[in-house]
Scaffold this active site. Structure first.
Site, short mmCIF file in Angstrom:
data_model
loop_
_atom_site.label_atom_id
_atom_site.label_comp_id
_atom_site.label_asym_id
_atom_site.label_seq_id
_atom_site.Cartn_x
_atom_site.Cartn_y
_atom_site.Cartn_z
N HIS A 133 -3.59 -6.16 2.05
CA HIS A 133 -3.30 -6.20 3.48
C HIS A 133 -3.83 -7.52 4.03
CE1 HIS A 133 -2.33 -1.86 3.85
NE2 HIS A 133 -3.31 -1.65 2.99
N ARG A 189 -12.92 4.83 -2.29
CA ARG A 189 -12.03 3.80 -1.75
C ARG A 189 -12.41 2.44 -2.32
NH1 ARG A 189 -8.92 5.71 2.25
NH2 ARG A 189 -8.15 3.62 2.72
N CYS A 202 0.81 -1.22 0.00
CA CYS A 202 0.00 0.00 0.00
C CYS A 202 0.85 1.28 0.00
CB CYS A 202 -0.98 -0.04 1.18
SG CYS A 202 -2.38 1.09 1.00
#
Length: 268
Positions: free
Chosen positions: A210, A146, A112
């Protein structure tokens, strides 16, 4: 005494009494770039190294810390925009060292925020531009939407990689840069448009996954470990069949399989 004996036995079984088989692992900016469980990647690699019979030596490098003399692997995570802003000057001071390590084949995993800063630049949604260190041919733009949720991507080297993305930055790869994998739908992955996710340059992996990534993806963990071990101790020095902790490795792989199944079946 019983516990001490058990500890010694486990350490011996895991190879922790063999400093000549050390592997030096840098955890890059854990204070500022460690979000959504990215520290689990460090824990996973260090545990698997021990079970394979190596001694993991973890160097947690934050701003201003001295760089170790020996580096076999580098892991970095994500952070919020202000976290990226805090570490950017320090990152640039280390840029030549990191570029040289990447070109030398040191395995790295950047998730990220550090994936973005290993590219050409990251432009936040407010228009602030943070130059990256250019190891990965890519640039990233902050966007209002997002992309969040479990994600399955198809890779050529590791089969399906499974993780959890949560990012508003959208990354666009330079022509010719290999993505880590490809996704089946729009609205996810690097930028929600071209159905790519992540990037691979030398032995550097950049990704938005993640979760953390490595506990669910032993194939990627072992790629990083094999690359680090063979670079330090020679081709053929990594022999999973001879792992002193093979029973525990099998248990971890089974837990990973269950976690992968649950994540892949869960709707976004």
């Amino acid at each position: 005494m019983v516990n001490e004996a058990a500890d010694r036995s486990e350490a011996a079984q895991a190879g922790q009494e063999a400093p000549e088989r050390a592997i030096d692992l840098v955890s890059l900016y854990p204070q500022d770039m460690n979000i959504y469980g990215d520290s689990g990647n460090v824990l996973t690699v260090s545990r698997r190294l021990a079970l394979y019979g190596y001694q993991p030596r973890i160097h947690r490098i934050n701003q201003g810390d001295a760089w170790p003399d020996q580096v076999d692997m580098i892991l970095g995570g994500g952070g919020q925009d202000h976290g990226q802003g805090r570490i950017i000057d320090d990152l640039f001071e280390r840029a030549d060292t990191l570029r040289a390590a990447a070109e030398a084949g040191v395995p790295m995993l950047m998730v990220c925020g550090l994936y973005q800063l290993f590219g050409h630049y990251f432009e936040t949604i407010d228009g602030e531009r943070l130059d990256g260190i250019g190891i990965i041919g890519a640039y990233s733009l902050g966007r209002p939407v997002r992309m969040i949720g479990n994600l399955v991507e198809h890779t050529d080297s590791f089969g399906d990689a499974i993780g959890y993305e949560n990012h508003s930055g959208q990354t666009f790869l330079d022509p010719g840069v290999e993505p880590l994998g490809r996704v089946d739908a729009d609205g996810c992955g690097n930028n929600g448009e071209d159905r790519t996710e992540g990037a691979r340059v030398h032995n550097v992996i950049g990704t938005y996954l993640h979760g953390s990534l490595l506990p669910k993806n032993p194939a990627i963990s072992d790629f990083l470990i094999r690359t680090a071990v063979e670079a330090r101790y020679g081709q053929g020095s990594f022999d999973p069949a001879a792992a002193p902790g093979s029973a525990e490795l099998a248990r971890l792989d089974e837990a990973a399989a269950q976690a992968r199944q649950a994540a892949s079946a869960r709707p976004r």
